[in-house]
Design an enzyme around this catalytic site. Structure first.
Site, PDB file in Angstrom:
ATOM      1  N   TYR A 216       8.458 -47.269  -3.835  1.00 31.30           N
ATOM      2  CA  TYR A 216       7.516 -46.656  -4.766  1.00 31.30           C
ATOM      3  C   TYR A 216       6.617 -47.759  -5.319  1.00 31.30           C
ATOM      4  CZ  TYR A 216       5.808 -43.017  -7.875  1.00 31.30           C
ATOM      5  OH  TYR A 216       5.014 -42.118  -8.522  1.00 31.30           O
TER       6      TYR A 216
ATOM      7  N   LYS B  13      15.573 -21.559  10.337  1.00 33.32           N
ATOM      8  CA  LYS B  13      14.631 -22.031  11.352  1.00 33.32           C
ATOM      9  C   LYS B  13      14.448 -23.544  11.246  1.00 33.32           C
ATOM     10  CE  LYS B  13      11.470 -20.646  14.449  1.00 33.32           C
ATOM     11  NZ  LYS B  13      11.600 -19.554  15.411  1.00 33.32           N
TER      12      LYS B  13
END
Length: 751
Positions: free
Chosen positions: A41, A96
């Site tokens: 970060y 999925k």
């Protein structure tokens, strides 16, 4: 459709435990130190941000964009359930997403958009475009799905693919290529009848026309009959594109003389009379789910020359979308494609068809419990064929490069195929093979601890999954009460509960046990107490007398205590060659650790025996055994008396002339790490070891439990090997799924 049975409660529990949902996020970079955080970060992250802003294509290098697909739905056409809304579709979309990962190592996030407005839907997806390498649209009703897909394809520079349309079309095309090959027909000559003019049906007929089918030879039907030129009722622009000039008005009319029938409509839409009227060697793809337009039995009863495919897994030739979408996206992502075009879909279909015509690997035959060879009952590969991952994506990628949609073409295709081979988790095929063999065995499994809810749930899953019959040792009232508390009240009628009070064989069991133990200080009272009151002993006696095929025990008692009780009935000790093999599965690898149960401090001969038992188990799991004798020293250094026996054990195997790889002594890193192995070119191991023989039972136990607790490894075992009957001893921390895994192993006769 599978033969597996499940209850509402089981389905909900599957989605609730161990954590709600079906996927989570894991970091791929270190996140331990302050420096790690500074790079992940602020401030370190600013560097790739600036590079991407200056050169957008570098997002594929510095972010997960290149392996990330969004599965997006608004829930307006969820499976066969209709409009469930965005939130109602989330379990399907999560499913999925994990299929993408399982079959092609594609990372995927499900996104459910709460709108039925195509404009709003398209705007939302387009605005999210920079995040993803591809968009998989799912469960959107027609005709909006056509509008949405077409607009997004035009507006976005990444692949947009509606699987309900094109996934079915690709697999259908693959099967049709081979069906026509078998019948000696050409696609440009055949008459094709499609019943069902929704999203999947329209996509099927359009793809077949792209492959050479003639427009005038393709008759499309819907609930109103044949779509002919001039028809006005129930028409839209997508249907109109497939209207033909004909006098035919009904499906029955259209089927006369047809070479091919494609059905994405409803159960019973096709009659035997229609099939009888078709041309020679008719091809029938009855793909309605869950029940086809006509069953293979019905079709072949009137036309023995018919080639039949359905959408169901319990019939040959399943048209299953999972053969297509994971590999289409894998190939598209790997060339940073701008689109998935017809040429890529056709390449996928042709690659699937070619694969089905080749010899089927042994592991596929093992997984399905039968030999598969190209013919009328095998025109489409099976979803678990391990070759799919390295055969289909390269064909897709090449078609994408040839048609100019690749941002970054693949230069070395052989290296690409090799990288695909290494992507997938090999443990999945191993576990699948075990399940298939267990299902074929149909073993009567004895679950000795019917007073434990985990054991009862495992017994129910064993029987409902079609592995065989579950025999539960316990009191009927206790079993019923615990099943009811677990939400499985109906299962109480399914399970056979066995105990000393209802068996007809107690006297036989006691006589057998007395003859074994009478010279070990056991009198008739002791024998009655053991046979009638101890469930571990009672279960073992059932097994010894052929009243069951395998025994599962140990979930409620310490394994050493359970093994002692089993030895009252069987010779399951070190003296008779028994040992415990524990399978540890972690990060796509599987290793067997031995002896985790029987030998306290084995000598070199014992270690050689353990190695042979470990090699036997490895082969039964579908592994080619590579055995390493572990120590804290490697090939004699540092010198230690404790390592001597580990160096001597391979010499024992030398004398026995065994037929598997083995080496030692060595440290764990030399056994498992190819870089470390390279320092010892004389080693007989040709790759990382998969059977680890350790110096003592305590070190084996420590190793297994450390991997389980610290690394989150999946542990199966200990597998009791070297005993005539199939007995598996669970650990006290086993979950219901762990116990089920042990039962499946027992059913495979792993012993």
């Amino acid at each position: 459709m599978s033969n597996t049975k499940y209850t509402r409660e089981e389905a909900l529990t599957f989605h609730l435990e161990p954590t709600p949902g079906k996927w989570e996020v894991n970091a791929t970079v270190p996140m331990t130190t302050q420096r790690d955080l500074s790079l992940a970060y602020s401030p370190g992250v600013a560097v790739p941000c600036e590079d991407i802003a200056a050169q957008p294509e570098t997002a594929y290098d510095y972010t997960n964009k290149g392996n990330l697909v969004a599965v997006i739905s608004n829930g307006t056409a969820v499976l066969g359930l209709g409009n469930l809304g965005a939130l109602g579709s989330k379990p399907v979309m999560e499913g999925k997403a994990v299929l993408f990962k399982r079959f092609a190592d594609v990372n995927s996030i499900d996104i459910e958009l709460d709108t039925e407005d195509p404009d709003e839907f398209c705007k939302a997806v387009r605005l999210m475009g920079p995040t993803f390498g591809g968009i998989n649209l799912e469960d959107i009703k027609a005709p909006e799905c056509f509008i949405i897909e077409q607009r997004l394809k035009e507006e976005m520079d990444i692949p947009v693919f509606h699987d309900d349309q094109h996934g079915t079309a690709v697999i259908c095309a693959a099967g049709l290529i081979n069906a026509l090959h078998l019948s000696g027909k050409k696609i440009e000559d055949v008459k094709i009848v499609l019943n069902g003019a929704g999203a999947a049906g329209i996509a099927c007929i359009e793809l077949l026309k792209s492959m050479g089918a003639k427009h005038q030879h393709c008759i499309v039907c819907d609930t109103k009959g044949v779509i002919y030129q001039g028809r006005t009722e129930g028409m839209n622009q997508w249907k109109s594109g497939h209207a033909v000039k004909t006098e035919m008005r009904s499906l029955e009319d259209a089927m006369v003389g047809a070479d091919v029938f494609l059905g994405v409509s409803a159960k019973g839409a096709v009659t035997p009379e229609m099939v009888a009227s078709m041309a020679d060697d008719p091809v029938i793809f009855a793909m309605a789910n869950p029940d086809p337009e006509i069953t293979p039995e019905e079709a072949q009863a009137v036309r023995a020359d018919a080639i039949v495919a359905t959408g169901r897994s319990d019939y040959p030739n399943q048209v299953n979308n999972v053969l297509g979408f994971p590999y289409l996206f894998r190939g598209a992502l790997d060339i940073h494609a701008r689109a998935i075009n017809d040429e890529m879909k056709i390449a996928c279909a042709r690659a699937l068809a070619e694969l089905a015509r080749e010899d089927v690997p042994d592991e596929v035959a093992m997984a399905y419990g039968k030999n598969l060879t190209f013919g009328r009952d095998y025109i489409i590969p099976t979803p678990f064929d391990p070759r799919l991952i390295h055969r289909i994506p390269p064909a897709v990628a090449k078609a994408g490069m040839d048609t100019g949609v690749a941002r970054r073409p693949i230069i070395d295709m052989e290296a690409y195929e090799a990288s695909l081979r290494s992507r997938m988790d090999p443990t999945a095929s191993i576990l699948r093979g075990i399940n298939a063999r267990a299902r074929a065995a149909q073993a009567r499994m004895i679950f000795a601890e019917g007073d434990d809810p985990r054991v009862l749930r495992a017994a129910v899953m064993y029987q409902r999954s079609g592995f065989g019959k579950a025999l539960v040792v316990g009191r009927e009232s206790d079993v019923r009460e615990k099943l009811t508390a677990s939400g499985l009240e109906d299962a109480a009628r399914e399970l056979e509960v066995v105990n000393a009070a209802n068996t007809l064989h107690l006297d036989q069991y006691k006589s057998f046990l007395f003859n074994r133990l009478q010279r070990q200080g056991f009198d008739h009272t002791d024998i009655h107490r053991l046979a009638a009151r101890d469930r571990h002993v009672f279960g073992a006696l059932m097994l010894a007398h052929g009243h069951g095929d395998g025994l599962i025990t140990g979930a409620t008692r310490k394994s050493a205590h359970v093994l002692k009780l089993i030895n009252h009935v069987f010779d399951a000790d070190a003296e008779h060659g028994a040992c415990g093999i524990t399978a540890v599965l972690h990060n796509g690898r599987i290793v067997l650790i031995a002896d985790t149960l029987v030998h306290e401090w084995p000598n070199d001969e014992d270690l050689a025996d353990i190695a042979e038992r470990g090699a036997d188990v490895a082969r039964l799991l579908g592994l080619e055994p590579r055995v390493a004798f572990l120590s804290f020293s490697t090939f004699g250094y540092p010198v230690s008396e404790r390592a001597t026996k580990m160096a001597a054990a391979p010499k024992v195997l030398d004398a026995r002339g065994v037929d598997f790889e083995y080496e030692g002594e060595m440290t764990v890193d030399v056994a498992l790490n190819t870089t470390a192995q390279a320092s010892y070119p004389f080693s007989r191991l040709t790759g990382p070891a998969n059977v680890l023989v350790v110096p003592a039972r305590h070190s084996a136990s420590i190793s297994v439990k450390l991997m389980q607790e610290m690394a989150g490894a999946t542990v199966i075992g200990p597998i009791l090997a070297g005993v005539d009957k199939s007995i598996q001893i669970c650990s006290g921390v086993s979950t219901a799924n762990d116990i089920l895994n042990m039962a499946v192993l027992a059913a495979c006769k792993v012993k």
